[in-house]
Design an enzyme around this catalytic site. Structure first.
Site, PDB file in Angstrom:
ATOM      1  N   ASP A 137       0.831  -1.198   0.000  1.00  0.00           N
ATOM      2  CA  ASP A 137       0.000   0.000   0.000  1.00  0.00           C
ATOM      3  C   ASP A 137       0.870   1.254   0.000  1.00  0.00           C
ATOM      4  O   ASP A 137       0.658   2.198  -0.772  1.00  0.00           O
ATOM      5  CB  ASP A 137      -0.934  -0.008   1.219  1.00  0.00           C
ATOM      6  CG  ASP A 137      -2.146   0.886   1.036  1.00  0.00           C
ATOM      7  OD1 ASP A 137      -1.988   2.013   0.538  1.00  0.00           O
ATOM      8  OD2 ASP A 137      -3.258   0.464   1.385  1.00  0.00           O
ATOM      9  N   ASN A 164      -5.544   1.686  -0.194  1.00  0.00           N
ATOM     10  CA  ASN A 164      -5.462   0.975  -1.470  1.00  0.00           C
ATOM     11  C   ASN A 164      -5.743  -0.510  -1.296  1.00  0.00           C
ATOM     12  O   ASN A 164      -6.411  -1.128  -2.122  1.00  0.00           O
ATOM     13  CB  ASN A 164      -4.093   1.190  -2.106  1.00  0.00           C
ATOM     14  CG  ASN A 164      -3.922   2.603  -2.585  1.00  0.00           C
ATOM     15  OD1 ASN A 164      -4.623   3.056  -3.476  1.00  0.00           O
ATOM     16  ND2 ASN A 164      -3.002   3.331  -1.977  1.00  0.00           N
ATOM     17  N   ASP A 165      -5.220  -1.098  -0.226  1.00  0.00           N
ATOM     18  CA  ASP A 165      -5.513  -2.502   0.051  1.00  0.00           C
ATOM     19  C   ASP A 165      -7.014  -2.722   0.191  1.00  0.00           C
ATOM     20  O   ASP A 165      -7.583  -3.656  -0.392  1.00  0.00           O
ATOM     21  CB  ASP A 165      -4.826  -2.935   1.350  1.00  0.00           C
ATOM     22  CG  ASP A 165      -3.364  -3.278   1.151  1.00  0.00           C
ATOM     23  OD1 ASP A 165      -3.042  -3.958   0.169  1.00  0.00           O
ATOM     24  OD2 ASP A 165      -2.542  -2.870   1.985  1.00  0.00           O
ATOM     25  N   ILE A 166      -7.663  -1.878   0.978  1.00  0.00           N
ATOM     26  CA  ILE A 166      -9.092  -2.058   1.236  1.00  0.00           C
ATOM     27  C   ILE A 166      -9.902  -1.786  -0.020  1.00  0.00           C
ATOM     28  O   ILE A 166     -10.753  -2.595  -0.428  1.00  0.00           O
ATOM     29  CB  ILE A 166      -9.550  -1.150   2.391  1.00  0.00           C
ATOM     30  CG1 ILE A 166      -8.873  -1.585   3.706  1.00  0.00           C
ATOM     31  CG2 ILE A 166     -11.068  -1.175   2.543  1.00  0.00           C
ATOM     32  CD1 ILE A 166      -9.051  -0.612   4.849  1.00  0.00           C
ATOM     33  N   GLY A 169      -9.473  -4.406  -2.667  1.00  0.00           N
ATOM     34  CA  GLY A 169     -10.323  -5.559  -2.375  1.00  0.00           C
ATOM     35  C   GLY A 169     -11.771  -5.300  -2.731  1.00  0.00           C
ATOM     36  O   GLY A 169     -12.475  -6.177  -3.253  1.00  0.00           O
TER      37      GLY A 169
END
Length: 397
Positions: A137, A164-166, A169
C-alpha cells in the site's frame, strides 16, 4: 437478515489470501452471505501474528469465513486445494504472479475443469511493465501521487489507513459481482484482476483532472487552494480541536449568525464564497481569534443547531463510544481468534450500507487456525480414515 436471505447465500468461495487486499475482497462476499473457505498454510496465515499497526488486520478482514489449513508444497495438499476449487463458484488469490500456477491453481488450470469458475486475482499492478514488482500500500501511495497529496510540501505522507488494500479488495469484489451477473447470462466464468497501483491512480484521478482542467500543478492537501473559504480545523478553548465548514453563501450567513459575526456577514468583500476564498489570509485569523475562547462542545452544539457541517477530532479508540454507532448497531461483536486476547469479545465495524434496512452482520467470528479443516474435508467426501491419514501425512492440519 438471516444467512438464507443474504444475497450471496449458496455461493461457494475459496480464498487463498493474506494481509489486507485479498481478505477484504473475501470478507465482502462473506458478509453478503457467501460460504468463504479460507485456505491457510500449516501454522496459519502469518497476518494473524502481526504486531503494532498490523494487529487488527486478521480480525478485521476475516470474519464470516471458515478456515482450512493445507500445505500446498505437499502433493496431497495441492491436490486437495484443486479438488476444493472444483466445488467453488469463485476463487480469490493475492500472491505474486506465477505462484498459483506452480500448484495447478491458476485460472487456466482450474477453468479447464470448472468453466463456470470466476477467478479473482488481487495484485500490485495490472499486467504491464510493473506487474512483477513487489507492491505494498505504501509503495503505490508513494509512486501514485497519494502520499504527495496527503503530506505537507516536501514531506510525503501515507494515508492513515490501508486505503489501497481495502479499496483494491472492494473493486475486486465489484468485479466478481459483475462476473456473476454475466455468468448468469453466458453460463461461463472469467478471470477478474484488481490492483493496488491502479486503485491508487483512480483515487488521485481527481487531482490529475484538476491539473488537466486548470493547467496548474495540484498542491498537497495541507497547502491546497481550498475551493471553500471556511473549511478547516480550529483550535479552541483548552487546546481542543474541531473541524468547521461553511461551503455556500447561505451557510456563511448562517455561520455568522450562529457565532455573532454580524460585521463579517455585512462586509461586502466577503459576500460570496470566491471573495472569501481570496480573503482567507485575512479572514481566517479573525475567525480563529474569535472562536479561540469557546469550548469545542459549545461550538459543536451551535453548528448542530444551525444545521452546519462540523466534526469533532476523534481518534480510532474514541469510536467505540460513538453514540451513533452504538445506537444503530454499527459495531458488531466478534471473538478474537489469536494473540494474548484470544477468546475475548470486541467490537468490529460492518460494511457501510444497508439492505432492506439492515446492515450485513457477523455470522462467524474470525476463525481459529484450521478450525474447519475436518468439516471441509468431510464435505469433500473424505472418510474419517482418509482424513486421519491426511492429517498424519502432513498435507493438512
Amino acid at each position: 437478515m438471516t444467512a438464507q436471505t443474504l444475497p450471496l447465500a449458496g455461493l461457494v468461495v475459496v480464498e487463498f489470501t493474506h494481509m489486507v487486499m485479498g481478505p477484504t475482497c473475501g470478507m465482502v462476499l462473506a458478509d453478503l452471505g457467501a460460504d468463504v473457505i479460507k485456505v491457510e498454510p500449516l501454522g496459519g496465515d502469518r497476518t494473524r501474528t502481526l504486531l503494532g499497526a498490523g494487529a487488527g488486520f486478521f480480525p478485521m478482514f476475516n470474519r464470516n469465513k471458515r478456515s482450512i489449513t493445507l500445505d500446498l508444497h505437499h502433493p496431497q495438499g495441492a491436490a486437495l486445494a484443486r479438488e476444493l476449487c472444483g466445488t467453488a463458484d469463485v476463487v480469490i488469490e493475492n500472491f505474486k504472479p506465477g505462484t498459483m500456477a506452480k500448484y495447478g491453481l491458476d485460472h487456466a488450470a482450474l477453468a479447464a475443469t470448472n468453466p463456470k469458475l470466476i477467478y479473482a486475482s488481487l495484485k500490485g499492478f495490472l499486467p504491464g511493465p510493473y506487474e512483477h514488482r513487489t507492491a505494498l500500500d505504501e509503495v503505490v501511495q508513494m509512486m501514485g501521487g497519494l502520499a504527495y497529496m496527503t503530506g505537507r510540501p516536501g514531506d510525503p505522507l501515507r494515508a492513515g489507513s490501508s486505503v489501497n488494500d481495502i479499496m483494491g479488495g472492494l473493486f475486486g469484489a465489484i468485479g466478481i459481482l459483475a462476473a456473476l451477473v454475466q455468468r448468469g447470462i453466458s453460463g461461463r466464468g472469467q478471470e477478474v484482476t484488481s490492483a493496488l497501483f491502479e486503485n491508487n491512480v483512480f483515487l488521485v484521478g481527481q487531482h490529475m483532472l484538476q491539473f488537466a482542467v486548470t493547467g496548474r500543478k495540484p498542491a498537497p492537501m495541507p497547502a491546497r487552494e481550498s475551493p471553500w473559504a471556511v473549511y478547516d480545523v480550529f483550535t479552541v478553548a483548552g487546546g481542543e480541536q474541531v473541524f468547521l465548514a461553511a461551503v455556500s453563501d447561505a451557510q456563511w450567513q448562517t455561520f455568522c449568525d450562529a457565532f455573532g459575526l454580524a460585521d463579517l456577514k455585512a462586509d461586502p468583500h466577503l459576500a460570496t464564497n470566491n471573495q472569501r476564498v481570496k480573503a482567507r489570509d485575512t479572514m481566517m485569523p479573525v475567525l480563529r481569534e474569535r472562536l479561540a475562547t469557546r469550548r469545542a462542545d459549545d461550538i459543536a452544539a451551535a453548528m448542530e443547531a444551525a444545521g452546519l457541517p462540523y466534526a469533532p477530532i476523534r481518534r480510532p479508540e474514541d469510536l467505540y463510544d460513538d453514540p451513533h454507532l452504538l445506537a444503530t448497531g454499527g459495531l458488531a461483536p466478534i471473538t478474537l481468534p489469536d494473540g494474548e486476547r484470544a477468546g475475548q469479545t470486541v467490537g468490529t465495524t460492518l460494511l457501510p450500507f444497508t439492505m432492506a434496512g439492515q446492515r450485513p452482520g457477523v455470522r462467524l467470528s474470525p476463525p481459529r487456525v484450521g478450525e474447519h479443516t475436518r468439516q471441509t474435508l468431510v464435505a469433500l467426501g473424505k472418510t474419517s480414515a482418509e482424513i486421519d491419514a491426511l492429517l498424519g501425512g502432513g498435507a493438512v492440519a
